[in-house]
Scaffold this motif. Structure first.
Motif, PDB file in Angstrom:
ATOM      1  N   GLN A   1      14.303  12.836  -4.293  1.00 12.13           N
ATOM      2  CA  GLN A   1      12.879  12.798  -4.618  1.00 12.13           C
ATOM      3  C   GLN A   1      12.437  11.370  -4.929  1.00 12.13           C
ATOM      4  O   GLN A   1      13.057  10.681  -5.730  1.00 12.13           O
ATOM      5  CB  GLN A   1      12.590  13.710  -5.815  1.00 12.13           C
ATOM      6  N   ARG A   2      11.339  10.936  -4.301  1.00  6.72           N
ATOM      7  CA  ARG A   2      10.800   9.604  -4.493  1.00  6.72           C
ATOM      8  C   ARG A   2       9.335   9.707  -4.912  1.00  6.72           C
ATOM      9  O   ARG A   2       8.667  10.695  -4.612  1.00  6.72           O
ATOM     10  CB  ARG A   2      10.904   8.767  -3.211  1.00  6.72           C
ATOM     11  N   PRO A   3       8.800   8.681  -5.568  1.00  4.55           N
ATOM     12  CA  PRO A   3       7.369   8.687  -5.884  1.00  4.55           C
ATOM     13  C   PRO A   3       6.549   8.758  -4.600  1.00  4.55           C
ATOM     14  O   PRO A   3       6.923   8.180  -3.571  1.00  4.55           O
ATOM     15  CB  PRO A   3       7.153   7.362  -6.613  1.00  4.55           C
ATOM     16  N   PRO A   4       5.419   9.443  -4.606  1.00  5.15           N
ATOM     17  CA  PRO A   4       4.641   9.604  -3.364  1.00  5.15           C
ATOM     18  C   PRO A   4       4.085   8.303  -2.825  1.00  5.15           C
ATOM     19  O   PRO A   4       3.806   8.207  -1.621  1.00  5.15           O
ATOM     20  CB  PRO A   4       3.512  10.565  -3.792  1.00  5.15           C
ATOM     21  N   TRP A   5       3.946   7.301  -3.663  1.00  6.07           N
ATOM     22  CA  TRP A   5       3.373   6.025  -3.221  1.00  6.07           C
ATOM     23  C   TRP A   5       4.425   5.057  -2.700  1.00  6.07           C
ATOM     24  O   TRP A   5       4.078   4.003  -2.165  1.00  6.07           O
ATOM     25  CB  TRP A   5       2.620   5.351  -4.375  1.00  6.07           C
ATOM     26  N   LEU A   6       5.698   5.385  -2.852  1.00  3.02           N
ATOM     27  CA  LEU A   6       6.741   4.417  -2.514  1.00  3.02           C
ATOM     28  C   LEU A   6       6.856   4.196  -1.013  1.00  3.02           C
ATOM     29  O   LEU A   6       6.828   3.055  -0.527  1.00  3.02           O
ATOM     30  CB  LEU A   6       8.081   4.875  -3.089  1.00  3.02           C
ATOM     31  N   ASP A   7       6.999   5.269  -0.247  1.00  2.86           N
ATOM     32  CA  ASP A   7       7.184   5.126   1.201  1.00  2.86           C
ATOM     33  C   ASP A   7       5.992   4.468   1.872  1.00  2.86           C
ATOM     34  O   ASP A   7       6.145   3.585   2.740  1.00  2.86           O
ATOM     35  CB  ASP A   7       7.439   6.496   1.832  1.00  2.86           C
ATOM     36  N   VAL A   8       4.783   4.884   1.482  1.00  5.63           N
ATOM     37  CA  VAL A   8       3.610   4.307   2.116  1.00  5.63           C
ATOM     38  C   VAL A   8       3.430   2.846   1.721  1.00  5.63           C
ATOM     39  O   VAL A   8       2.903   2.039   2.496  1.00  5.63           O
ATOM     40  CB  VAL A   8       2.352   5.130   1.756  1.00  5.63           C
ATOM     41  N   SER A   9       3.907   2.463   0.559  1.00  7.03           N
ATOM     42  CA  SER A   9       3.773   1.071   0.117  1.00  7.03           C
ATOM     43  C   SER A   9       4.682   0.136   0.892  1.00  7.03           C
ATOM     44  O   SER A   9       4.277  -0.967   1.272  1.00  7.03           O
ATOM     45  CB  SER A   9       4.064   0.958  -1.386  1.00  7.03           C
ATOM     46  N   VAL A  10       5.918   0.576   1.134  1.00  3.86           N
ATOM     47  CA  VAL A  10       6.893  -0.317   1.767  1.00  3.86           C
ATOM     48  C   VAL A  10       6.937  -0.162   3.278  1.00  3.86           C
ATOM     49  O   VAL A  10       7.506  -1.035   3.963  1.00  3.86           O
ATOM     50  CB  VAL A  10       8.299  -0.074   1.176  1.00  3.86           C
ATOM     51  N   HIS A  11       6.337   0.920   3.818  1.00  2.00           N
ATOM     52  CA  HIS A  11       6.394   1.138   5.265  1.00  2.00           C
ATOM     53  C   HIS A  11       5.049   1.072   5.968  1.00  2.00           C
ATOM     54  O   HIS A  11       5.011   1.002   7.193  1.00  2.00           O
ATOM     55  CB  HIS A  11       7.034   2.499   5.569  1.00  2.00           C
ATOM     56  N   ALA A  12       3.944   1.109   5.234  1.00  2.00           N
ATOM     57  CA  ALA A  12       2.610   1.063   5.852  1.00  2.00           C
ATOM     58  C   ALA A  12       1.759  -0.050   5.264  1.00  2.00           C
ATOM     59  O   ALA A  12       1.133  -0.825   6.005  1.00  2.00           O
ATOM     60  CB  ALA A  12       1.898   2.406   5.687  1.00  2.00           C
ATOM     61  N   PHE A  13       1.724  -0.135   3.921  1.00  2.00           N
ATOM     62  CA  PHE A  13       0.917  -1.176   3.299  1.00  2.00           C
ATOM     63  C   PHE A  13       1.390  -2.570   3.671  1.00  2.00           C
ATOM     64  O   PHE A  13       0.600  -3.511   3.693  1.00  2.00           O
ATOM     65  CB  PHE A  13       0.930  -1.017   1.780  1.00  2.00           C
ATOM     66  N   ASN A  14       2.676  -2.715   3.976  1.00  5.41           N
ATOM     67  CA  ASN A  14       3.184  -4.044   4.322  1.00  5.41           C
ATOM     68  C   ASN A  14       2.507  -4.591   5.571  1.00  5.41           C
ATOM     69  O   ASN A  14       2.101  -5.760   5.619  1.00  5.41           O
ATOM     70  CB  ASN A  14       4.697  -3.992   4.497  1.00  5.41           C
ATOM     71  N   THR A  15       2.351  -3.738   6.585  1.00  3.94           N
ATOM     72  CA  THR A  15       1.687  -4.183   7.811  1.00  3.94           C
ATOM     73  C   THR A  15       0.194  -4.378   7.590  1.00  3.94           C
ATOM     74  O   THR A  15      -0.393  -5.344   8.113  1.00  3.94           O
ATOM     75  CB  THR A  15       1.915  -3.154   8.930  1.00  3.94           C
ATOM     76  N   MET A  16      -0.433  -3.499   6.820  1.00  6.12           N
ATOM     77  CA  MET A  16      -1.858  -3.662   6.534  1.00  6.12           C
ATOM     78  C   MET A  16      -2.131  -4.971   5.800  1.00  6.12           C
ATOM     79  O   MET A  16      -3.089  -5.695   6.113  1.00  6.12           O
ATOM     80  CB  MET A  16      -2.356  -2.475   5.695  1.00  6.12           C
ATOM     81  N   VAL A  17      -1.295  -5.295   4.837  1.00  2.00           N
ATOM     82  CA  VAL A  17      -1.477  -6.535   4.084  1.00  2.00           C
ATOM     83  C   VAL A  17      -1.227  -7.752   4.973  1.00  2.00           C
ATOM     84  O   VAL A  17      -1.904  -8.777   4.843  1.00  2.00           O
ATOM     85  CB  VAL A  17      -0.546  -6.545   2.853  1.00  2.00           C
ATOM     86  N   ALA A  18      -0.270  -7.653   5.885  1.00  3.24           N
ATOM     87  CA  ALA A  18      -0.023  -8.766   6.808  1.00  3.24           C
ATOM     88  C   ALA A  18      -1.249  -9.042   7.670  1.00  3.24           C
ATOM     89  O   ALA A  18      -1.615 -10.201   7.904  1.00  3.24           O
ATOM     90  CB  ALA A  18       1.188  -8.457   7.683  1.00  3.24           C
ATOM     91  N   TRP A  19      -1.910  -7.978   8.138  1.00  2.00           N
ATOM     92  CA  TRP A  19      -3.131  -8.171   8.917  1.00  2.00           C
ATOM     93  C   TRP A  19      -4.276  -8.679   8.050  1.00  2.00           C
ATOM     94  O   TRP A  19      -5.075  -9.511   8.494  1.00  2.00           O
ATOM     95  CB  TRP A  19      -3.522  -6.850   9.587  1.00  2.00           C
ATOM     96  N   ALA A  20      -4.381  -8.184   6.828  1.00  2.00           N
ATOM     97  CA  ALA A  20      -5.419  -8.674   5.923  1.00  2.00           C
ATOM     98  C   ALA A  20      -5.230 -10.150   5.618  1.00  2.00           C
ATOM     99  O   ALA A  20      -6.200 -10.923   5.553  1.00  2.00           O
ATOM    100  CB  ALA A  20      -5.414  -7.854   4.636  1.00  2.00           C
ATOM    101  N   ASP A  21      -3.989 -10.565   5.466  1.00  2.00           N
ATOM    102  CA  ASP A  21      -3.712 -11.986   5.237  1.00  2.00           C
ATOM    103  C   ASP A  21      -4.081 -12.819   6.451  1.00  2.00           C
ATOM    104  O   ASP A  21      -4.662 -13.906   6.320  1.00  2.00           O
ATOM    105  CB  ASP A  21      -2.229 -12.165   4.901  1.00  2.00           C
ATOM    106  N   LEU A  22      -3.767 -12.313   7.649  1.00  2.00           N
ATOM    107  CA  LEU A  22      -4.077 -13.053   8.872  1.00  2.00           C
ATOM    108  C   LEU A  22      -5.581 -13.210   9.068  1.00  2.00           C
ATOM    109  O   LEU A  22      -6.062 -14.282   9.459  1.00  2.00           O
ATOM    110  CB  LEU A  22      -3.464 -12.335  10.073  1.00  2.00           C
ATOM    111  N   ILE A  23      -6.347 -12.154   8.791  1.00  2.00           N
ATOM    112  CA  ILE A  23      -7.784 -12.190   9.023  1.00  2.00           C
ATOM    113  C   ILE A  23      -8.512 -13.001   7.956  1.00  2.00           C
ATOM    114  O   ILE A  23      -9.423 -13.768   8.263  1.00  2.00           O
ATOM    115  CB  ILE A  23      -8.336 -10.751   9.086  1.00  2.00           C
ATOM    116  N   SER A  24      -8.097 -12.851   6.693  1.00  2.00           N
ATOM    117  CA  SER A  24      -8.823 -13.510   5.607  1.00  2.00           C
ATOM    118  C   SER A  24      -8.459 -14.975   5.455  1.00  2.00           C
ATOM    119  O   SER A  24      -9.292 -15.778   5.014  1.00  2.00           O
ATOM    120  CB  SER A  24      -8.556 -12.782   4.288  1.00  2.00           C
TER     121      SER A  24
END
Length: 360
Positions: free
Chosen positions: A205-228
């Motif tokens: 059992q893992r926290p519900p925010w863990l997988d999405v943070s390390v497997h999805a938010f990482n790419t979203m933040v990379a794009w946000a960094d590139l655009i901003s």
């Protein structure tokens, strides 16, 4: 320069041949531009045309000593700005990327530090040699957290001091991490959706925010960094750094396999060694190269669009300001067409506007 301009006006009264008259008029215009620029404390002058004038006259004198080399123009402007702002409060608008970097770094730092708490003690990555770093997800997540912290510091230093020593290393690391995030996200969701063998100990059992943070938010933040951010280059240094980081992880992965007797990913243990292992690694490397190249191309397009918008905005503001200043000055010092003729040679739009205001 006042004396030079006065002499040129006197000489223009005489009936000189047309080429000489044009040359003298250009000298007068240049003298006026120099006067306006120095009064307004700006230095945007057409240096190549000005130096050509001086070389044609063969008598540099005072004008010749006023021209400086193009590679020192920026340093001179910075010194003027520092001299003007000495003893005054200078407020700079924070970069648009500051909010993105600060918020993302705060969340990423929280997620990373969570792995040190007792809540993460039950995860398989906490046992055995290599800790969580043997997973590509946590390895790249750590590098991205470091990059976001460096980017936040860089934004703050550029806000308060106008420049930062963290700009170049932050850019290199950000561009290198950009490809890592895409490999992690694409391979995780592909393997997890087809084989359910993407995570070791998937039943835990893992926290519900863990997988999405390390497997999805990482790419979203990379794009946000590139655009901003306006300082991403995808330079050769970042490309070499990304290759080094890939080799470091692959070496560490093999070391963990030797120490623990198995790979940290179930899919690698299920494949034949070495051909199955090499096939999966090559697939990841292809994704890595494609993601880096795509980021480089898209970053170039974003910079071109941003530059075009800035140029159009600047030209529109300059045109409106020039019209308003010319209208205000038409009843005072700029009667007739002599003032407009002065401004036709040797000065850019920004300097032209500053010169007009000073003359008014």
């Amino acid at each position: 320069h006042d004396a030079t301009g006065t002499c040129c006006h006197l000489w223009l009264i005489d009936s000189h041949p047309s080429p000489i008259k044009q040359l003298l008029r250009a000298l007068a215009d240049t003298a006026f531009c120099l006067e306006a620029c120095f009064l307004a404390r700006v230095s945007h002058i057409t240096y190549s045309a000005s130096r050509h004038l001086v070389s044609c006259l063969a008598t540099p004198g005072l004008l010749g000593r006023m021209f400086i080399e193009e590679d020192t123009v920026q340093q001179g402007e910075e010194q003027l700005l520092r001299r003007q702002s000495f003893g005054k409060d200078v407020t700079r608008a924070p970069p648009r990327s500051l909010l993105v970097h600060a918020v993302a770094f705060s969340w990423f730092a929280f997620v990373w530090c969570w792995h040190l708490t007792p809540g993460a003690a039950q995860l398989p990555g906490n046992f055995g040699f290599g800790w969580f770093f043997r997973f590509l997800t946590f390895y790249s997540f750590t590098l991205q957290t470091l990059q976001l912290g460096m980017a936040t510091v860089d934004d703050w230093q550029r806000t308060w001091h106008g420049k930062s020593r963290w700009t170049k290393p932050t850019d290199d690391l950000a561009c290198a991490i950009f490809a890592f995030t895409h490999v992690v996200s694409i391979m995780f969701y592909t393997i997890q959706g087809t084989t359910k063998l993407a995570v070791e100990g998937g039943h835990v059992q893992r926290p519900p925010w863990l997988d999405v943070s390390v497997h999805a938010f990482n790419t979203m933040v990379a794009w946000a960094d590139l655009i901003s951010s306006d300082r991403r280059t995808f330079s050769r240094t970042s490309e070499r750094l990304s290759s080094v980081l890939v080799m470091v992880y692959l070496s560490y992965l093999m070391l963990c396999r030797y120490m623990n007797g198995r790979f940290p990913y179930p899919i690698l243990n299920a494949l034949s060694f070495p051909w199955g292992f090499l096939g999966l690694i090559c697939s990841g490397l292809v994704l890595f190269v494609l993601a880096f190249r795509a980021g480089k191309v898209i970053n170039r397009q974003l910079r071109h669009v941003s530059l075009s918008i800035r140029i159009k905005t600047t030209e529109r503001v300059d045109s409106e300001s020039d019209l308003s200043v010319l209208g205000a000055c038409s009843d005072t010092h700029l009667e007739g067409s002599s003032g407009a003729q002065y401004l036709s040679v040797g000065v850019s739009k920004g300097s032209r506007r500053m010169g007009l205001r000073q003359r008014c």
